[in-house]
Motif scaffolding. Structure first.
Motif, PDB file in Angstrom:
ATOM      1  N   ARG A   1       5.351   6.506   2.498  1.00  0.00           N
ATOM      2  CA  ARG A   1       4.213   7.072   2.090  1.00  0.00           C
ATOM      3  C   ARG A   1       4.731   8.592   2.564  1.00  0.00           C
ATOM      4  NH1 ARG A   1      -0.397   3.254   4.383  1.00  0.00           N
ATOM      5  NH2 ARG A   1       1.304   2.295   5.293  1.00  0.00           N
ATOM      6  N   VAL A   2       3.769   9.622   2.479  1.00  0.00           N
ATOM      7  CA  VAL A   2       4.355  11.023   2.632  1.00  0.00           C
ATOM      8  C   VAL A   2       4.915  11.397   4.051  1.00  0.00           C
ATOM      9  CG1 VAL A   2       1.990  12.189   3.247  1.00  0.00           C
ATOM     10  CG2 VAL A   2       3.907  13.383   1.918  1.00  0.00           C
TER      11      VAL A   2
ATOM     12  N   TYR B   1       2.733   7.431 -12.986  1.00  0.00           N
ATOM     13  CA  TYR B   1       2.164   7.942 -11.540  1.00  0.00           C
ATOM     14  C   TYR B   1       0.984   8.752 -11.962  1.00  0.00           C
ATOM     15  CZ  TYR B   1       1.585  10.269  -7.145  1.00  0.00           C
ATOM     16  OH  TYR B   1       1.234  10.897  -5.846  1.00  0.00           O
TER      17      TYR B   1
ATOM     18  N   VAL C   1       5.884  16.949  -4.622  1.00  0.00           N
ATOM     19  CA  VAL C   1       5.724  16.214  -5.831  1.00  0.00           C
ATOM     20  C   VAL C   1       4.797  17.057  -6.803  1.00  0.00           C
ATOM     21  CG1 VAL C   1       4.721  14.098  -6.908  1.00  0.00           C
ATOM     22  CG2 VAL C   1       6.031  14.208  -5.073  1.00  0.00           C
TER      23      VAL C   1
ATOM     24  N   ARG D   1      -9.492  14.491  -1.068  1.00  0.00           N
ATOM     25  CA  ARG D   1     -10.283  13.482  -0.290  1.00  0.00           C
ATOM     26  C   ARG D   1     -10.856  14.121   0.926  1.00  0.00           C
ATOM     27  NH1 ARG D   1      -5.045   9.384  -0.091  1.00  0.00           N
ATOM     28  NH2 ARG D   1      -5.219   8.875  -2.516  1.00  0.00           N
TER      29      ARG D   1
ATOM     30  N   TYR E   1      -3.417  -0.165  -7.962  1.00  0.00           N
ATOM     31  CA  TYR E   1      -4.089  -0.614  -6.325  1.00  0.00           C
ATOM     32  C   TYR E   1      -5.301  -0.398  -6.367  1.00  0.00           C
ATOM     33  CZ  TYR E   1      -3.917   0.851  -1.302  1.00  0.00           C
ATOM     34  OH  TYR E   1      -4.266   1.031  -0.023  1.00  0.00           O
TER      35      TYR E   1
ATOM     36  N   TYR F   1       2.851   1.212  -6.927  1.00  0.00           N
ATOM     37  CA  TYR F   1       1.760   0.862  -7.720  1.00  0.00           C
ATOM     38  C   TYR F   1       2.283   1.053  -9.448  1.00  0.00           C
ATOM     39  CZ  TYR F   1      -0.716   2.448  -3.403  1.00  0.00           C
ATOM     40  OH  TYR F   1      -1.070   2.421  -2.061  1.00  0.00           O
TER      41      TYR F   1
ATOM     42  N   CYS G   1       0.757  -1.261   0.196  1.00  0.00           N
ATOM     43  CA  CYS G   1       0.113  -0.092   0.133  1.00  0.00           C
ATOM     44  C   CYS G   1       1.003   1.322  -0.009  1.00  0.00           C
ATOM     45  CB  CYS G   1      -0.842  -0.151   1.120  1.00  0.00           C
ATOM     46  SG  CYS G   1      -0.200  -0.445   2.749  1.00  0.00           S
TER      47      CYS G   1
ATOM     48  N   GLU H   1      -8.575   5.505  -1.705  1.00  0.00           N
ATOM     49  CA  GLU H   1      -8.190   5.390  -3.119  1.00  0.00           C
ATOM     50  C   GLU H   1      -9.260   4.826  -4.280  1.00  0.00           C
ATOM     51  OE1 GLU H   1      -4.373   5.216  -4.793  1.00  0.00           O
ATOM     52  OE2 GLU H   1      -3.517   6.189  -3.124  1.00  0.00           O
TER      53      GLU H   1
ATOM     54  N   ARG I   1      -5.198  16.348   0.760  1.00  0.00           N
ATOM     55  CA  ARG I   1      -5.433  15.361   1.665  1.00  0.00           C
ATOM     56  C   ARG I   1      -6.066  15.739   2.992  1.00  0.00           C
ATOM     57  NH1 ARG I   1      -4.226  13.397  -2.506  1.00  0.00           N
ATOM     58  NH2 ARG I   1      -2.965  11.864  -3.135  1.00  0.00           N
TER      59      ARG I   1
ATOM     60  N   ASN J   1      -5.912   8.458   4.867  1.00  0.00           N
ATOM     61  CA  ASN J   1      -4.636   8.751   5.211  1.00  0.00           C
ATOM     62  C   ASN J   1      -4.522   8.862   6.527  1.00  0.00           C
ATOM     63  OD1 ASN J   1      -5.070  10.213   2.274  1.00  0.00           O
ATOM     64  ND2 ASN J   1      -2.807  10.109   2.670  1.00  0.00           N
TER      65      ASN J   1
ATOM     66  N   THR K   1      -9.792   1.404   0.735  1.00  0.00           N
ATOM     67  CA  THR K   1      -8.817   2.368   0.760  1.00  0.00           C
ATOM     68  C   THR K   1      -9.615   3.475   0.246  1.00  0.00           C
ATOM     69  OG1 THR K   1      -7.113   3.639  -0.165  1.00  0.00           O
ATOM     70  CG2 THR K   1      -7.808   1.566  -1.539  1.00  0.00           C
TER      71      THR K   1
ATOM     72  N   LYS L   1      10.658  17.164  -0.306  1.00  0.00           N
ATOM     73  CA  LYS L   1      10.150  17.067  -1.814  1.00  0.00           C
ATOM     74  C   LYS L   1       8.804  17.169  -2.168  1.00  0.00           C
ATOM     75  CE  LYS L   1      14.244  14.870  -3.054  1.00  0.00           C
ATOM     76  NZ  LYS L   1      15.001  13.392  -3.081  1.00  0.00           N
TER      77      LYS L   1
ATOM     78  N   ASP M   1      -2.353  10.919  -9.652  1.00  0.00           N
ATOM     79  CA  ASP M   1      -2.883  11.161  -8.274  1.00  0.00           C
ATOM     80  C   ASP M   1      -4.243  11.815  -8.132  1.00  0.00           C
ATOM     81  OD1 ASP M   1      -2.185  11.894  -5.679  1.00  0.00           O
ATOM     82  OD2 ASP M   1      -1.073  13.719  -6.003  1.00  0.00           O
TER      83      ASP M   1
HETATM   84  O1  LIG Z   1      -3.326   6.701   3.075  1.00  0.00           O
HETATM   85  C1  LIG Z   1      -4.323   6.360   2.273  1.00  0.00           C
HETATM   86  O2  LIG Z   1      -5.443   6.935   2.699  1.00  0.00           O
HETATM   87  C2  LIG Z   1      -4.373   5.804   1.031  1.00  0.00           C
HETATM   88  O3  LIG Z   1      -3.581   6.653   0.231  1.00  0.00           O
HETATM   89  C3  LIG Z   1      -2.014   6.638  -0.013  1.00  0.00           C
HETATM   90  O4  LIG Z   1      -2.033   7.519  -1.103  1.00  0.00           O
HETATM   91  P1  LIG Z   1      -1.374   8.873  -0.933  1.00  0.00           P
HETATM   92  O5  LIG Z   1      -2.375   9.629  -0.025  1.00  0.00           O
HETATM   93  O6  LIG Z   1      -1.496   9.443  -2.429  1.00  0.00           O
HETATM   94  O7  LIG Z   1       0.036   8.493  -0.442  1.00  0.00           O
HETATM   95  P2  LIG Z   1       1.231   9.528   0.219  1.00  0.00           P
HETATM   96  O8  LIG Z   1       2.308   8.596  -0.069  1.00  0.00           O
HETATM   97  O9  LIG Z   1       0.826   9.434   1.689  1.00  0.00           O
HETATM   98  O10 LIG Z   1       1.277  10.896  -0.541  1.00  0.00           O
HETATM   99  C4  LIG Z   1       0.266  11.895  -0.538  1.00  0.00           C
HETATM  100  C5  LIG Z   1       0.510  13.275  -1.323  1.00  0.00           C
HETATM  101  O11 LIG Z   1       2.046  13.344  -0.961  1.00  0.00           O
HETATM  102  C6  LIG Z   1       2.863  13.592  -2.237  1.00  0.00           C
HETATM  103  N1  LIG Z   1       4.173  13.479  -1.857  1.00  0.00           N
HETATM  104  C7  LIG Z   1       4.645  12.113  -1.162  1.00  0.00           C
HETATM  105  C8  LIG Z   1       5.726  12.151  -0.709  1.00  0.00           C
HETATM  106  C9  LIG Z   1       6.803  13.119  -1.128  1.00  0.00           C
HETATM  107  O12 LIG Z   1       7.954  12.977  -0.481  1.00  0.00           O
HETATM  108  N2  LIG Z   1       6.388  14.246  -1.542  1.00  0.00           N
HETATM  109  C10 LIG Z   1       5.055  14.525  -1.901  1.00  0.00           C
HETATM  110  O13 LIG Z   1       4.651  15.625  -2.542  1.00  0.00           O
HETATM  111  C11 LIG Z   1       1.991  12.515  -3.045  1.00  0.00           C
HETATM  112  O14 LIG Z   1       2.645  12.891  -4.677  1.00  0.00           O
HETATM  113  C12 LIG Z   1       0.837  12.659  -2.855  1.00  0.00           C
HETATM  114  O15 LIG Z   1       0.107  13.590  -3.563  1.00  0.00           O
HETATM  115  C13 LIG Z   1      -1.702   5.250  -0.235  1.00  0.00           C
HETATM  116  O16 LIG Z   1      -2.255   4.778  -1.678  1.00  0.00           O
HETATM  117  C14 LIG Z   1      -2.216   4.189   0.629  1.00  0.00           C
HETATM  118  O17 LIG Z   1      -1.450   3.807   1.909  1.00  0.00           O
HETATM  119  C15 LIG Z   1      -3.648   4.230   0.984  1.00  0.00           C
HETATM  120  O18 LIG Z   1      -4.441   3.646   0.456  1.00  0.00           O
END
Ligand SMILES: O=C(O)[C@H]1O[C@H](OP(=O)(O)OP(=O)(O)OC[C@H]2O[C@@H](n3ccc(=O)[nH]c3=O)[C@H](O)[C@@H]2O)[C@H](O)[C@@H](O)[C@@H]1O
Ligand SMILES: NC(=O)c1ccc[n+]([C@@H]2O[C@H](COP(=O)([O-])OP(=O)(O)OC[C@H]3O[C@@H](n4cnc5c(N)ncnc54)[C@H](O)[C@@H]3O)[C@@H](O)[C@H]2O)c1
Length: 386
Positions: A232-233, A332, A250, A338, A182, A102, A97, A138, A257, A211, A136, A248, A334
Motif C-alpha cells: 500500500r501507498v 484498476y 498514480v 474518503r 475486494y 485486487y 488487502c 472501500e 485520502r 487508511n 473496509t 510514483k 480508484d
Molecule cells: O486503507 C484503507 O482504508 C483501504 O484502502 C486501501 O486502498 P487505497 O487507499 O486505494 O490503497 P493505497 O495503496 O494505500 O493507495 C492510496 C492511493 O495512493 C495511490 N498510490 C499508491 C502507491 C503508489 O506508489 N503511488 C500512488 O499514487 C493509489 O493509486 C491510491 O490512489 C486498501 O484497499 C486497503 O488496505 C484498505 O481496505
C-alpha cells in the motif's frame, strides 16, 4: 490493570480473544496493546508471526502465557472452530488487502475476503460467540460527488461526499474494473454478518478502517517482501524514499485520502472490545476526517518529513507521474475521496482521533528509517556490484 472499568463504569472481566490475522499490521498493534494494558488472553491465528515475534519470545515476558500463536491457514484447518469455541470473542482481520492484488488476483481476493470468512461467521453464530469483523472503507466505493460535473458547486456540499454508515450508498465500477472485487467481497460478508445478527441473533461489530497507517505496515520490496511486490501507498513511498528514487504518483496523485495513525485507531478497537453493549450490532467508520490530503500532497509531505528524520537532502524532482495501467495493470480503478462520518462512533464510544498527519508521518518514517535504511543501502550496493 486492576480495577479497569468500561464506559458505563462496570468492571471489565478478563476475556479470551481469538484473533485471526493477528500476525499482520493491525493485529500486531492490537496484540501489543492487549498484552501491555489488559489482562485478556489472545489466541493469535495467522500463517505468519514475524510482526508479533517480540510478543511471543522470550518466555520471560511479563505476559507469558497470555498469548499463544497458532500457525493456521483458515482456508483449510479444522482447529479453527475449537479456537473460536474456547474464546469469548473472535476478531477477524485475515484478508488479502493490497490494491495491487485486487485486479491481478481477483479470485484469491474474493476467496480471501468472502469465502474464507464464511466459516468464521458460521462458527461464531452457531456457538453464540461475539464477532468483531474487519471490513473496509472501500465498501463505499466512489462518492456521489464524483459523478457531478467538475464545476458543480454541489461537489463542495458534504452531503455529496461524507461517507456515513447508515446513509451512504456503495458505488462500485463495472465488473471489468476488477479493482472492486475486494470491496464487493467485503460488502457481501458485511451483509451476511448483518443478516446473521437479524435472523439468528449473532452479536457482531463491523469495523470500516479508513487508511490506518504506521510502523509495521506491509513490507519493503526486496527487503522483507518480494522485490516485485506492490504494497500500500505508505510502504511504496517509504521504499522510494529509502532508495532515493522519485515517488510514483498514480494518474497524477489526484485521489484524496484521510490517513489515521494506527495507535489512534487501535484505541477505537479497544473500546469496541471492552464495551460490547455499546458496540454490538453496529458498523463503525474508524478514520481521521481532519487528515485529508491528495496522494500528491502526501508524497510531498513524506518527502519533507523523511528529509527531516534522515538528514538527507530530497531529490530535485521528488515525484514522477505514472499511469494506473502501467503501475497496477488492467482493471484498476480508484476511490476519489474518503471522509468518514464520525457521528456513530462518537455517540456510541465517545472516541476521536488525535494525531495530525505530520506527527504520524514523523514517528512512522523515523521507524522506517531506523528499521530499513541500512538493509536497503546494503541491498543497493550488492545490486550495483553485480
Ligand atoms: O486503507 C484503507 O482504508 C483501504 O484502502 C486501501 O486502498 P487505497 O487507499 O486505494 O490503497 P493505497 O495503496 O494505500 O493507495 C492510496 C492511493 O495512493 C495511490 N498510490 C499508491 C502507491 C503508489 O506508489 N503511488 C500512488 O499514487 C493509489 O493509486 C491510491 O490512489 C486498501 O484497499 C486497503 O488496505 C484498505 O481496505
Ligand atoms: N490497514 C488498513 O488501513 C485497513 C484498511 C481497511 C481495511 N483493513 C482491513 O483490516 C484487516 C487487517 O488489515 P492489515 O492492514 O492488518 O493487513 P495485513 O495484511 O497486515 O494483515 C492480515 C493478516 O491476515 C493473515 N491472513 C490472511 N489470510 C489468512 C489465512 N487464510 N489464514 C490465516 N491468516 C491469514 C495474513 O498473513 C496477515 O498477517 C483486513 O481485513 C483489511 O481488509 C485494513
Amino acid at each position: 490493570m486492576a480495577g479497569r472499568v468500561d464506559l458505563d463504569g462496570n468492571p471489565i472481566k478478563p476475556m479470551t480473544i481469538c484473533m485471526i490475522g493477528a500476525g499482520g499490521f493491525i493485529g500486531s498493534h492490537l496484540c501489543e496493546k492487549l498484552m501491555s494494558e489488559t489482562p485478556h488472553t489472545v489466541l493469535a491465528v495467522d500463517v505468519y508471526s514475524d510482526k508479533i515475534k517480540h510478543l511471543l519470545e522470550p518466555t520471560s515476558l511479563p505476559w507469558n502465557g497470555r498469548i499463544q500463536f497458532h500457525r493456521i491457514n483458515i482456508k483449510n484447518d479444522s482447529r479453527l472452530e475449537g479456537l473460536i469455541k474456547m474464546a469469548d470473542l473472535t476478531v477477524n482481520l485475515a484478508a488479502i488487502c493490497t490494491p495491487a492484488d485486487y485486479n491481478t488476483r481477483p479470485l484469491d481476493t474474493i476467496y480471501s475476503n468472502f469465502v474464507d470468512a464464511l466459516p468464521v461467521v458460521k462458527y461464531c453464530s452457531e456457538n453464540g460467540k461475539r464477532l468483531i469483523h474487519f471490513s473496509t472503507c472501500e465498501v463505499y466505493g466512489k462518492t456521489i460527488g464524483a459523478f457531478l460535473p467538475e464545476d458543480s458547486p454541489l461537489r463542495q456540499d458534504p452531503a455529496y461526499f461524507v461517507l456515513s454508515e447508515d446513509a451512504s450508498p456503495c458505488i462500485f465500477g463495472p465488473i471489468e474494473k476488477q479493482r472492486w472485487s475486494y470491496a464487493c467481497a467485503k460488502q457481501l460478508i458485511e451483509r451476511l454478518i448483518y443478516a446473521e445478527g437479524a435472523e439468528n441473533g449473532l452479536e457482531f461489530t463491523i469495523v470500516r478502517p479508513f487508511n490506518w497507517i504506521g510502523p509495521r505496515m506491509d513490507f519493503i520490496p526486496g527487503i522483507d517482501g518480494p522485490s516485485e511486490g506492490v504494497p500500500r501507498v505508505l510502504a511504496c513511498f517509504s521504499n522510494n524514499l529509502l532508495r532515493h528514487e522519485p515517488l510514483k504518483l498514480v494518474d497524477g496523485g489526484h485521489s484524496q485520502r484521510t490517513f489515521i495513525y494506527i495507535k489512534d485507531a487501535i484505541e477505537a478497537v479497544f473500546l469496541m472490545i471492552e464495551n460490547p453493549a455499546r458496540a454490538n450490532g453496529h458498523i463503525f467508520n474508524v478514520g481521521n476526517p481532519n487528515n485529508e490530503v491528495t496522494v500528491k500532497q502526501l508524497a510531498e509531505m513524506m518527502t519533507q518529513v523523511y528529509s527531516k528524520v534522515s538528514g538527507e537532502t530530497p531529490l530535485e524532482t521528488p515525484t514522477v507521474d505514472v499511469s494506473s495501467k502501467e503501475f497496477y495493470g488492467e482493471g484498476y480503478d480508484d476511490s476519489d475521496k474518503r471522509i468518514p462520518d464520525m457521528t456513530i462512533i462518537n455517540r456510541q464510544l465517545g472516541w476521536n482521533p488525535k494525531t495530525s498527519l505530520w506527527d504520524l508521518l514523523e514517528s512512522t518514517l523515523t521507524y522506517q528509517h531506523r528499521t530499513y535504511a541500512e538493509a536497503v543501502k546494503q541491498a543497493m550496493s550488492k545490486t550495483t556490484a553485480n
